[in-house]
Enzyme design. Structure first.
Site, mmCIF file in Angstrom:
data_model
loop_
_atom_site.group_PDB
_atom_site.id
_atom_site.type_symbol
_atom_site.label_atom_id
_atom_site.label_comp_id
_atom_site.label_asym_id
_atom_site.label_seq_id
_atom_site.Cartn_x
_atom_site.Cartn_y
_atom_site.Cartn_z
ATOM 1 N N TRP A 11 0.829 -1.219 0.000
ATOM 2 C CA TRP A 11 0.000 0.000 0.000
ATOM 3 C C TRP A 11 0.855 1.257 0.000
ATOM 4 C CZ3 TRP A 11 -3.638 -1.622 4.624
ATOM 5 C CH2 TRP A 11 -4.455 -2.678 4.203
ATOM 6 N N LYS A 12 2.178 1.078 0.092
ATOM 7 C CA LYS A 12 3.078 2.225 0.238
ATOM 8 C C LYS A 12 2.601 3.070 1.434
ATOM 9 C CE LYS A 12 4.363 1.833 -4.541
ATOM 10 N NZ LYS A 12 4.855 2.475 -5.759
ATOM 11 N N HIS A 97 13.023 -1.411 -2.702
ATOM 12 C CA HIS A 97 12.111 -0.749 -3.642
ATOM 13 C C HIS A 97 12.759 0.540 -4.171
ATOM 14 C CE1 HIS A 97 8.710 1.426 -5.280
ATOM 15 N NE2 HIS A 97 8.148 0.233 -5.435
ATOM 16 N N GLU A 168 10.889 -4.473 -10.989
ATOM 17 C CA GLU A 168 10.203 -3.183 -10.864
ATOM 18 C C GLU A 168 10.963 -2.124 -11.649
ATOM 19 O OE1 GLU A 168 7.965 -1.914 -8.122
ATOM 20 O OE2 GLU A 168 7.370 -3.878 -7.413
ATOM 21 N N SER A 212 2.539 -0.325 -12.178
ATOM 22 C CA SER A 212 1.272 0.080 -12.810
ATOM 23 C C SER A 212 0.391 -1.092 -13.221
ATOM 24 C CB SER A 212 1.542 0.984 -14.020
ATOM 25 O OG SER A 212 2.228 2.154 -13.610
ATOM 26 N N GLY A 233 0.693 -1.782 -6.803
ATOM 27 C CA GLY A 233 0.722 -0.585 -5.969
ATOM 28 C C GLY A 233 -0.615 0.119 -5.963
HETATM 29 P P1 PGA Z 1 2.340 1.088 -8.878
HETATM 30 O O1 PGA Z 1 3.461 0.644 -7.844
HETATM 31 O O2 PGA Z 1 1.518 -0.151 -9.162
HETATM 32 O O3 PGA Z 1 1.546 2.161 -8.214
HETATM 33 O O4 PGA Z 1 3.043 1.542 -10.124
HETATM 34 C C1 PGA Z 1 4.091 -0.587 -8.040
HETATM 35 C C2 PGA Z 1 5.260 -0.757 -7.136
HETATM 36 O O5 PGA Z 1 5.964 0.213 -6.849
HETATM 37 O O6 PGA Z 1 5.509 -1.889 -6.700
#
Ligand code: PGA
Length: 265
Positions: A11-12, A97, A168, A212, A233
């Site tokens: 979820w960051k 990350h 990533e 994404s 994400g």
């Molecule tokens: P995002 O993030 O799906 O919002 O691009 C992916 C990630 O950083 O793992």
């Protein structure tokens, strides 16, 4: 033919503990009946790991953390150690990350120490690797190999099979970006698998794609043989979108469809 695929989310820096509870309440009915060939995991911010434990204990869904300090304890204000995460039932800890490398200057030497800490406490490190900008494939493959060798330098041979990797590419991550094409992902994953198989002496290290990912792109990405799963994400902040990604490419029972439409509770 069934093959195990992992679908996880970080979820960051999103969702309070109260919002996390609502997220789990919406997710669980939408993934009820998901076949065993799909394994889910959720990496909330530290402040909501306890919520994940409350909702997911006894389920097939694993939970974990987005970062860890390399030391087991000490005078490190604001940091969180691996034994604290293990005690909360975490099974997976993300390391390396691109946002941590960018925002906190984390380098491969530090990431290697974090990998060792995670393994020492019986959890699985999910190491993120990827190029920052688009480039020629040979240069990307060389960069990935170099990063893997440095970030995994402290992993003892018997622990190697417990490592997980997420590909990533930084250019494909975050608002305004688009997922890398399935063709590019397949090529990068094949290069990663080749390196990891030689390193670990077996072919069991999963390589997930992150950047994404949404429910529209997920089926094509999961159809690639070299893609062992997806790491989602921002599109997973909607629990029903995360459920759609979890079901990608699988026939979905009516109740799960109803739940995703908001047609039943
Ligand atoms: P995002 O993030 O799906 O919002 O691009 C992916 C990630 O950083 O793992």
């Amino acid at each position: 033919m069934t093959r195990l695929r992992l679908v996880g989310t970080s979820w960051k820096m999103h969702l309070t503990s109260s919002e996390a509870a609502a997220w789990f309440a919406a997710l669980l009915p939408a993934v009820a009946g998901l076949p065993g060939e799909r394994e889910l995991f959720v990496l909330p911010p530290f402040t909501s790991i306890w919520v994940a434990r409350e909702w997911l204990a006894g389920s097939r869904i694993a939970w974990g953390a987005q970062d860890v300090h390399p030391d087991d304890a000490g005078a490190h204000t604001g940091d969180v150690a691996a034994p604290m995460l293990a005690d909360l039932g975490c099974r997976i800890v993300e390391i390396g990350h691109p946002e941590r490398r960018r925002d906190h200057g984390e380098d491969p030497a530090l990431i290697a120490r974090k990998a060792a800490a995670v393994l020492r406490w019986g959890m699985r490190p999910l190491l993120c690797v990827g190029e920052v900008g688009r480039g020629e494939f040979a240069a990307v493959a060389a960069l990935l190999a170099d990063d893997l060798s440095r970030c995994l330098a402290a992993v003892p041979a018997p622990d190697r099979a417990r490592v997980m990797v997420a590909y990533e590419p930084a250019w494909a991550i975050g608002a305004g970006a688009q997922a890398a094409s399935a063709e590019h992902v397949a090529r990068a994953h094949s290069a990663l698998h080749e390196w990891l198989e030689a390193w670990s002496a077996n072919g069991s290290i999963p390589v997930l794609y992150g950047g994404s990912v949404n429910a529209t792109e997920a089926p094509a990405l999961l159809a690639e043989p070299a893609v062992d799963g997806l790491f989602v994400g921002r599109h997973a902040l909607d629990p029903l979108e995360f459920a759609r990604i979890a079901w990608a490419g699988l026939p979905r029972p009516l109740e799960a469809l109803e739940t995703a439409r908001g047609g039943s509770s």
